[in-house]
Design a protein around this motif. Structure first.
Motif, PDB file in Angstrom:
ATOM      1  N   VAL A 145     -34.657 -73.965  13.319  1.00  0.00           N
ATOM      2  CA  VAL A 145     -34.892 -75.379  13.585  1.00  0.00           C
ATOM      3  C   VAL A 145     -33.636 -76.188  13.285  1.00  0.00           C
ATOM      4  O   VAL A 145     -33.106 -76.137  12.181  1.00  0.00           O
ATOM      5  N   GLY A 146     -33.168 -76.917  14.301  1.00  0.00           N
ATOM      6  CA  GLY A 146     -32.052 -77.848  14.129  1.00  0.00           C
ATOM      7  C   GLY A 146     -30.715 -77.298  14.575  1.00  0.00           C
ATOM      8  O   GLY A 146     -30.498 -76.090  14.626  1.00  0.00           O
ATOM      9  N   THR A 147     -29.812 -78.218  14.883  1.00  0.00           N
ATOM     10  CA  THR A 147     -28.455 -77.837  15.256  1.00  0.00           C
ATOM     11  C   THR A 147     -27.687 -77.417  14.008  1.00  0.00           C
ATOM     12  O   THR A 147     -28.069 -77.777  12.894  1.00  0.00           O
ATOM     13  N   PRO A 148     -26.594 -76.667  14.174  1.00  0.00           N
ATOM     14  CA  PRO A 148     -25.816 -76.249  13.001  1.00  0.00           C
ATOM     15  C   PRO A 148     -25.096 -77.394  12.283  1.00  0.00           C
ATOM     16  O   PRO A 148     -24.575 -77.197  11.201  1.00  0.00           O
ATOM     17  N   ASP A 149     -25.084 -78.600  12.883  1.00  0.00           N
ATOM     18  CA  ASP A 149     -24.349 -79.702  12.261  1.00  0.00           C
ATOM     19  C   ASP A 149     -25.240 -80.793  11.657  1.00  0.00           C
ATOM     20  O   ASP A 149     -24.740 -81.842  11.264  1.00  0.00           O
ATOM     21  N   ILE A 150     -26.558 -80.551  11.529  1.00  0.00           N
ATOM     22  CA  ILE A 150     -27.388 -81.542  10.837  1.00  0.00           C
ATOM     23  C   ILE A 150     -27.072 -81.477   9.340  1.00  0.00           C
ATOM     24  O   ILE A 150     -26.492 -80.502   8.874  1.00  0.00           O
ATOM     25  N   VAL A 191     -29.355 -74.658   9.252  1.00  0.00           N
ATOM     26  CA  VAL A 191     -29.178 -73.208   9.289  1.00  0.00           C
ATOM     27  C   VAL A 191     -27.863 -73.057  10.038  1.00  0.00           C
ATOM     28  O   VAL A 191     -27.746 -73.455  11.205  1.00  0.00           O
ATOM     29  N   THR A 192     -26.848 -72.539   9.372  1.00  0.00           N
ATOM     30  CA  THR A 192     -25.514 -72.485   9.969  1.00  0.00           C
ATOM     31  C   THR A 192     -25.429 -71.415  11.053  1.00  0.00           C
ATOM     32  O   THR A 192     -26.275 -70.519  11.141  1.00  0.00           O
ATOM     33  N   GLN A 193     -24.392 -71.510  11.852  1.00  0.00           N
ATOM     34  CA  GLN A 193     -24.156 -70.498  12.885  1.00  0.00           C
ATOM     35  C   GLN A 193     -23.900 -69.139  12.250  1.00  0.00           C
ATOM     36  O   GLN A 193     -24.354 -68.115  12.750  1.00  0.00           O
ATOM     37  N   GLU A 194     -23.225 -69.119  11.105  1.00  0.00           N
ATOM     38  CA  GLU A 194     -22.978 -67.867  10.396  1.00  0.00           C
ATOM     39  C   GLU A 194     -24.298 -67.234   9.937  1.00  0.00           C
ATOM     40  O   GLU A 194     -24.470 -66.022  10.040  1.00  0.00           O
ATOM     41  N   GLN A 195     -25.211 -68.054   9.440  1.00  0.00           N
ATOM     42  CA  GLN A 195     -26.515 -67.543   9.027  1.00  0.00           C
ATOM     43  C   GLN A 195     -27.292 -66.999  10.231  1.00  0.00           C
ATOM     44  O   GLN A 195     -27.916 -65.938  10.142  1.00  0.00           O
ATOM     45  N   GLU A 196     -27.240 -67.702  11.333  1.00  0.00           N
ATOM     46  CA  GLU A 196     -27.900 -67.214  12.547  1.00  0.00           C
ATOM     47  C   GLU A 196     -27.309 -65.875  12.980  1.00  0.00           C
ATOM     48  O   GLU A 196     -28.039 -64.942  13.329  1.00  0.00           O
TER      49      GLU A 196
END
Length: 159
Positions: free
Chosen positions: A95-100, A104-109
């Motif tokens: 849920v949510g973009t990586p910049d909110i 949830v960061t792109q690295e975590q994804e």
């Protein structure tokens, strides 16, 4: 046959001889054992997790969870902030973009994808929204259309 998630986890831990106070190592092999044991109790449709962001200081504001509540209630999916817990599910919605502010960061994804990519039934999507209001629109539409999952990148800010 539906059973409560907490009962399912208790049954899995019992089957794998893991005590309630034992810490679980969430390696790929252990995750696969959990999945095999759990899928004997639950259908794959019951194994969805909505992942919200957290940092060392904060979790995502409650308004985001409120915006998801109709969806969570309709589809009986689990939700939370724990990256290790995600490894127990075959369907993951980030849920949510990586910049909110609490993402949830792109690295975590990427870590989630790498950890679960060898599991054939694994599906993931990211809802590219920047506010609880945008999230509510997407998820409430899914509830009305009885659509649980789309997959990939979804939402107004999707790349």
């Amino acid at each position: 046959m539906n059973i409560e998630f907490s009962k399912a986890i208790t049954n899995i831990r019992t089957d794998l001889r893991i005590g309630l106070s034992d810490k679980v190592n969430y390696s790929k092999q252990d995750t696969n054992l959990f999945k095999i044991s759990r899928t004997q109790e639950l259908s794959s449709e019951d194994l969805q997790y909505l992942l919200f962001g957290q940092t060392s200081e904060n979790i995502i504001p409650y308004g985001w969870i409120e915006a998801s509540w109709n969806y969570i209630n309709k589809f009986r999916c689990s939700f939370g902030f724990n990256l290790e817990e995600v490894l127990l599910y075959s369907i993951v919605t980030i849920v949510g973009t990586p910049d909110i502010p609490v993402p949830v960061t792109q690295e975590q994804e990427n870590t989630i994808r790498e950890s679960l990519e060898s599991i054939p039934e694994f599906k993931i999507e990211r809802l590219w929204v920047k506010s609880p209001e945008e999230l509510a629109i997407i998820l409430d539409n899914r509830v009305r259309q009885d659509q649980r999952f789309e997959g990939g990148d979804v939402g107004p800010y999707a790349p």
